[in-house]
Write a protein that holds these residues in place. Sequence first.
Motif, short mmCIF file in Angstrom:
data_model
loop_
_atom_site.label_atom_id
_atom_site.label_comp_id
_atom_site.label_asym_id
_atom_site.label_seq_id
_atom_site.Cartn_x
_atom_site.Cartn_y
_atom_site.Cartn_z
N LEU A 95 0.83 -1.16 0.10
CA LEU A 95 -0.07 -0.10 0.02
C LEU A 95 0.73 1.18 0.15
CD1 LEU A 95 -2.81 0.92 0.35
CD2 LEU A 95 -2.59 1.07 2.92
N VAL A 96 0.95 1.68 -1.09
CA VAL A 96 1.76 3.28 -0.96
C VAL A 96 0.86 4.41 -1.16
CG1 VAL A 96 3.50 4.37 -2.69
CG2 VAL A 96 3.37 2.17 -2.53
N THR A 97 0.97 5.15 -0.23
CA THR A 97 0.33 6.54 -0.15
C THR A 97 1.15 7.89 -0.37
OG1 THR A 97 -1.43 5.69 1.39
CG2 THR A 97 -1.33 7.91 1.39
N CYS A 98 0.93 8.59 -1.26
CA CYS A 98 1.84 9.85 -1.56
C CYS A 98 0.96 11.11 -1.38
CB CYS A 98 2.40 9.54 -3.23
SG CYS A 98 3.64 8.38 -3.20
N LYS A 99 1.80 12.01 -0.94
CA LYS A 99 1.12 13.52 -0.88
C LYS A 99 1.96 14.51 -1.65
CE LYS A 99 -1.04 12.36 3.58
NZ LYS A 99 -1.28 12.81 4.98
N ILE A 100 1.18 15.14 -2.25
CA ILE A 100 1.69 16.51 -2.99
C ILE A 100 0.88 17.66 -2.35
CG2 ILE A 100 2.10 17.90 -4.87
CD1 ILE A 100 2.56 15.07 -6.29
N GLY A 101 1.51 18.49 -1.65
CA GLY A 101 0.51 19.63 -1.10
C GLY A 101 -0.46 19.14 -0.14
N ASN A 102 -1.84 19.45 -0.57
CA ASN A 102 -3.00 18.97 0.21
C ASN A 102 -3.83 17.74 -0.35
OD1 ASN A 102 -3.97 20.19 -1.96
ND2 ASN A 102 -5.56 21.59 -0.55
N ARG A 103 -3.12 17.09 -1.60
CA ARG A 103 -3.93 16.14 -2.43
C ARG A 103 -2.84 14.71 -1.88
NH1 ARG A 103 -3.73 17.69 -8.49
NH2 ARG A 103 -1.34 17.91 -8.18
N SER A 104 -3.69 13.71 -1.93
CA SER A 104 -3.06 12.51 -1.47
C SER A 104 -3.50 11.18 -2.31
CB SER A 104 -3.45 12.29 -0.08
OG SER A 104 -3.25 10.90 0.32
N LYS A 105 -2.78 10.43 -2.70
CA LYS A 105 -3.15 9.24 -3.63
C LYS A 105 -2.76 8.21 -3.07
CE LYS A 105 -4.66 7.46 -7.62
NZ LYS A 105 -6.07 7.57 -8.20
N THR A 106 -3.46 6.78 -3.12
CA THR A 106 -3.09 5.73 -2.72
C THR A 106 -3.13 4.56 -3.98
OG1 THR A 106 -3.88 6.09 -0.53
CG2 THR A 106 -3.69 3.69 -1.07
N VAL A 107 -2.23 3.70 -3.86
CA VAL A 107 -1.91 2.77 -4.84
C VAL A 107 -1.66 1.49 -4.17
CG1 VAL A 107 -0.62 1.98 -6.98
CG2 VAL A 107 -1.13 4.44 -6.78
N THR A 108 -2.16 0.50 -4.62
CA THR A 108 -1.87 -1.00 -4.16
C THR A 108 -1.19 -1.58 -4.95
OG1 THR A 108 -4.01 -2.04 -4.87
CG2 THR A 108 -3.94 -1.04 -2.70
N ARG A 109 -0.38 -2.57 -4.88
CA ARG A 109 0.38 -3.39 -5.78
C ARG A 109 0.37 -5.00 -4.95
NH1 ARG A 109 0.43 -1.96 -9.91
NH2 ARG A 109 1.98 -0.55 -10.11
N GLU A 110 0.23 -5.96 -5.92
CA GLU A 110 0.29 -7.25 -5.49
C GLU A 110 1.73 -7.88 -5.88
OE1 GLU A 110 -3.12 -9.43 -6.80
OE2 GLU A 110 -4.60 -8.31 -5.57
N PRO A 111 2.03 -8.91 -5.36
CA PRO A 111 3.24 -9.44 -5.99
C PRO A 111 2.64 -10.46 -7.29
CG PRO A 111 2.55 -10.59 -3.85
CD PRO A 111 1.79 -9.45 -4.04
N TYR A 112 3.50 -10.99 -8.07
CA TYR A 112 3.07 -11.74 -9.18
C TYR A 112 4.24 -12.60 -9.02
CZ TYR A 112 6.42 -9.79 -12.38
OH TYR A 112 7.50 -9.23 -13.01
N ASN A 113 3.71 -14.07 -9.72
CA ASN A 113 4.59 -15.13 -10.03
C ASN A 113 5.44 -15.02 -11.33
OD1 ASN A 113 5.63 -17.56 -10.58
ND2 ASN A 113 4.19 -18.72 -9.44
N GLU A 114 6.55 -14.48 -11.26
CA GLU A 114 7.21 -14.05 -12.33
C GLU A 114 7.54 -15.34 -13.18
OE1 GLU A 114 10.89 -11.05 -13.10
OE2 GLU A 114 11.42 -12.26 -11.51
N THR A 115 7.94 -16.45 -12.60
CA THR A 115 8.18 -17.75 -13.25
C THR A 115 6.96 -17.97 -14.25
OG1 THR A 115 9.52 -18.51 -11.56
CG2 THR A 115 8.79 -20.25 -13.02
N LEU A 116 5.72 -17.95 -13.67
CA LEU A 116 4.69 -18.40 -14.43
C LEU A 116 4.26 -17.32 -15.48
CD1 LEU A 116 2.46 -20.74 -13.89
CD2 LEU A 116 1.39 -19.25 -12.48
N ALA A 117 4.49 -16.08 -15.11
CA ALA A 117 4.53 -15.16 -16.47
C ALA A 117 5.29 -15.49 -17.56
CB ALA A 117 4.79 -13.70 -15.59
N ASN A 118 6.70 -15.75 -17.18
CA ASN A 118 7.38 -16.17 -18.25
C ASN A 118 7.20 -17.36 -19.00
OD1 ASN A 118 9.35 -13.94 -17.61
ND2 ASN A 118 10.37 -15.11 -16.12
N VAL A 119 6.50 -18.33 -18.17
CA VAL A 119 5.90 -19.59 -18.96
C VAL A 119 5.02 -19.12 -20.00
CG1 VAL A 119 4.72 -21.60 -18.72
CG2 VAL A 119 6.44 -21.45 -17.21
#
Length: 159
Positions: A95-119
């Motif tokens: 969970l990444v939350t960033c702020k610029i001045g009075n604005r805030s934005k949150t982004v989520t990121r899941e891990p992924y199976n890189e081996t499976l993606a390569n297959v």
Amino acid sequence: MYKNIILGFSAAFLVACGNPVEVTQPPVNVTHTQSTKKNLQRYQPVTISSRVKEGKNNKLTAAQCQLQADTFRAAFTTPAIVRIPIYGVSSEHLLVTCKIGNRSKTVTREPYNETLANVRSSGSGGGLIGAIVASGIAAGRGNRKGDTWAYQDIQVDFK
């Protein structure tokens, strides 16, 4: 001749992907907030950047950010490279939350199976039949103990 064709495709690919974000500060290490019995495999450098929409263009800009997961966290200013622990199939959601001045934005990121993606992507060179075969193999194989897990870089967009 083939060398020139390959170079041409490579150059076009790099232009299409855009310029990588330039990070001038040293990598940021996470702080572990609690002990874990998870098996640490490695630390992955993940680039985190932020953009602000200005008219029709996006401009890279610095933002104050917090990264949080179940067992670790980090604070940094974008753009930054954060060294994220990889625990294989037990890797944590970010969970990444960033702020610029009075604005805030949150982004989520899941891990992924890189081996499976390569297959899955290995069949794309074989056309439609290769892609179908590779997808079937990937679906049947599932997550395995020795698979490599990873995170994609994170872009925080302020509108």
